[in-house]
Write an enzyme that holds these catalytic residues in place. Structure first.
Site, PDB file in Angstrom:
ATOM      1  CE  LYS A 225      -4.212  -1.849   0.178  1.00  0.00           C
ATOM      2  NZ  LYS A 225      -4.166  -3.307  -0.054  1.00  0.00           N
TER       3      LYS A 225
HETATM    4  C1  LIG Z   1      -5.495  -4.124   0.686  1.00  0.00           C
HETATM    5  C2  LIG Z   1      -6.947  -3.981   0.745  1.00  0.00           C
HETATM    6  C3  LIG Z   1      -7.711  -4.478   1.813  1.00  0.00           C
HETATM    7  C4  LIG Z   1      -7.141  -5.338   2.895  1.00  0.00           C
HETATM    8  O1  LIG Z   1      -6.015  -4.836   3.531  1.00  0.00           O
HETATM    9  P1  LIG Z   1      -4.952  -5.831   4.209  1.00  0.00           P
HETATM   10  O2  LIG Z   1      -4.153  -4.898   5.057  1.00  0.00           O
HETATM   11  O3  LIG Z   1      -4.142  -6.445   3.099  1.00  0.00           O
HETATM   12  O4  LIG Z   1      -5.701  -6.820   5.009  1.00  0.00           O
HETATM   13  C5  LIG Z   1      -9.075  -4.222   1.822  1.00  0.00           C
HETATM   14  N1  LIG Z   1      -9.668  -3.534   0.836  1.00  0.00           N
HETATM   15  C6  LIG Z   1      -8.975  -3.060  -0.219  1.00  0.00           C
HETATM   16  C7  LIG Z   1      -9.692  -2.282  -1.269  1.00  0.00           C
HETATM   17  C8  LIG Z   1      -7.608  -3.287  -0.312  1.00  0.00           C
HETATM   18  O5  LIG Z   1      -6.924  -2.853  -1.379  1.00  0.00           O
END
Ligand SMILES: *Cc1c(COP(=O)(O)O)cnc(C)c1O
Length: 395
Positions: free
Chosen positions: A186
């Site tokens: 992210k």
């Molecule tokens: C990455 C993501 C998640 C989940 O996040 P994690 O930290 O990987 O559990 C949920 N929703 C969206 C749209 C994402 O891109």
């Protein structure tokens, strides 16, 4: 979504603070921790940065969604309206809450279409979870207006859009709760981590307690704290929080660089009349993690995706064929195979997901390509990249 590209001395220093004390737990050990409260520091800084009142830092973005649903009281017997284009975690969180996901169409923002919400509403609808996909925003004001009018709980999945805003207001702060992810890919990362934000003190207290076995975190001695609700363990460690503290300090620089790099690539595409761009309701608020665009039809989109791959333009996504981001390929869930059955608690009211039809979303997704925007590109690399992209589109 490249926080990992800027991992450096700042992150090492924050982690070293934690290692020096040996206190890896985010609560208690007041003496031993020598003033280091990394999770708390992140929460205060993040809430301030977003212009909201409260933040709870937790173990993942998926956890953040689960916490938000639990804090808002969404569960068995409820339906939750979701878009079909998201990371599958959004759907998993709804299922694990015991609720049923109901899919509504996306529009050319690549996010939930406000006009698709009302047709999906039933007497069981409890909440709407729009997802601000690929760094940019849904028509969030319109969505909020519909939720308010219909008495539906609005929870924003802003996991991919930290730092993005609509008309100056941070994404994640329009709904009753907003959810963020700081996983390794992210925009900023904790290694693993997530956050829920809210301006509501009661919801915050519920979220904070739910993520830590119901602890109210009011007492000095953890053993004597009250337990107002049944919770679970979705805590973050101080080591992960420490990485996040350093990354948060770099967010503005990351956004600035992404926006610059995206602008250069977008300008290079302007001369191709067959290319049209994703609708971004407020350009100034785009976090610019991706450049998303449409080609005239599915065949051409596939051709260009293939061409970009062969030309070595990395970080390009044709989501329509992708296992994790669009409903079309979620067979493990749609078929209610053994794995999905584990999560689904409300079988009697579970629709046949194989029969879900989303023609408007299919028509958009089958023509959509996204390009990841990176921070580390040199000017020369960016130039070469653009030449390759132009070469593919000119064919
Ligand atoms: C990455 C993501 C998640 C989940 O996040 P994690 O930290 O990987 O559990 C949920 N929703 C969206 C749209 C994402 O891109």
């Amino acid at each position: 979504m490249p926080g990992f590209e800027v991992f450096g001395d700042e992150e090492r220093k924050e982690v070293q603070d934690v290692l020096n004390t040996g206190v890896l737990f985010r609560y208690g050990f007041d003496q031993a921790r020598q003033g280091h409260w990394k999770a708390r520091q992140f929460e205060e800084t993040f809430a301030r940065r977003l212009g909201t009142s409260y933040c709870h830092l937790c173990s993942s973005g998926t956890a953040a969604l689960s916490i938000a649903l639990a804090a808002c009281g969404v569960g068995a017997g409820d339906e939750v309206i979701v878009p079909p284009f998201t990371f599958v975690a959004t759907i998993e969180a709804v299922l694990h809450a015991g609720a049923v996901p109901v899919f509504a169409e996306i529009d050319d923002t690549l996010c939930l279409d406000p006009n698709g919400i009302e047709p999906a509403v039933t007497p069981r609808t409890r909440a709407v979870v729009p997802v601000h996909m690929c760094g940019s925003m849904a028509k969030i004001e319109e969505i909020k207006r519909i939720c308010d009018r219909k008495g539906l709980i609005l929870i924003e999945d802003a996991c991919q859009s930290v730092g993005a805003s609509f008309k100056g207001k941070a994404l994640g702060t329009f709904g009753r709760m907003g959810c963020f992810s700081f996983d390794p890919v992210k925009t900023i990362t904790c290694g693993e981590g997530g956050a829920v934000v809210t301006s509501d003190k009661v919801l915050y207290a519920a979220a904070d307690a739910y993520a830590d076995h119901g602890h109210d975190h009011m007492g000095k001695d953890r053993g004597l704290e009250g337990h107002s609700i049944i919770g679970t363990n979705l805590r973050i460690s101080e080591l992960n929080a420490a990485v996040g503290v350093a990354q948060l300090g770099k967010l503005d620089a990351i956004l600035e660089k992404q926006r610059l790099n995206k602008k250069v690539i977008k300008e290079a595409l302007l001369s191709f009349s067959e290319v049209s761009f994703r609708n971004i309701p407020d350009q100034a608020g785009d976090s610019a993690t991706f450049l998303s665009f449409f080609l005239p039809d599915e065949a051409r989109a596939k051709e260009v995706a293939k061409g970009l791959g062969e030309a070595g333009v990395d970080g390009c996504f044709y989501w329509y064929d992708n296992n994790w981001h669009y409903i079309r390929r979620w067979d493990h869930f749609k078929s209610l195979s053994a794995a999905a059955r584990l999560a689904i608690k409300d079988f009697d009211n579970c629709p046949n997901f194989m029969k879900v039809r989303l023609p408007q979303s299919d028509a958009l997704m089958s023509r959509t390509l996204s390009m990841q925007i990176k921070l580390s590109w040199t000017e020369e690399e960016l130039k070469q990249r653009i030449e390759k992209i132009r070469g593919v589109l000119a064919r």
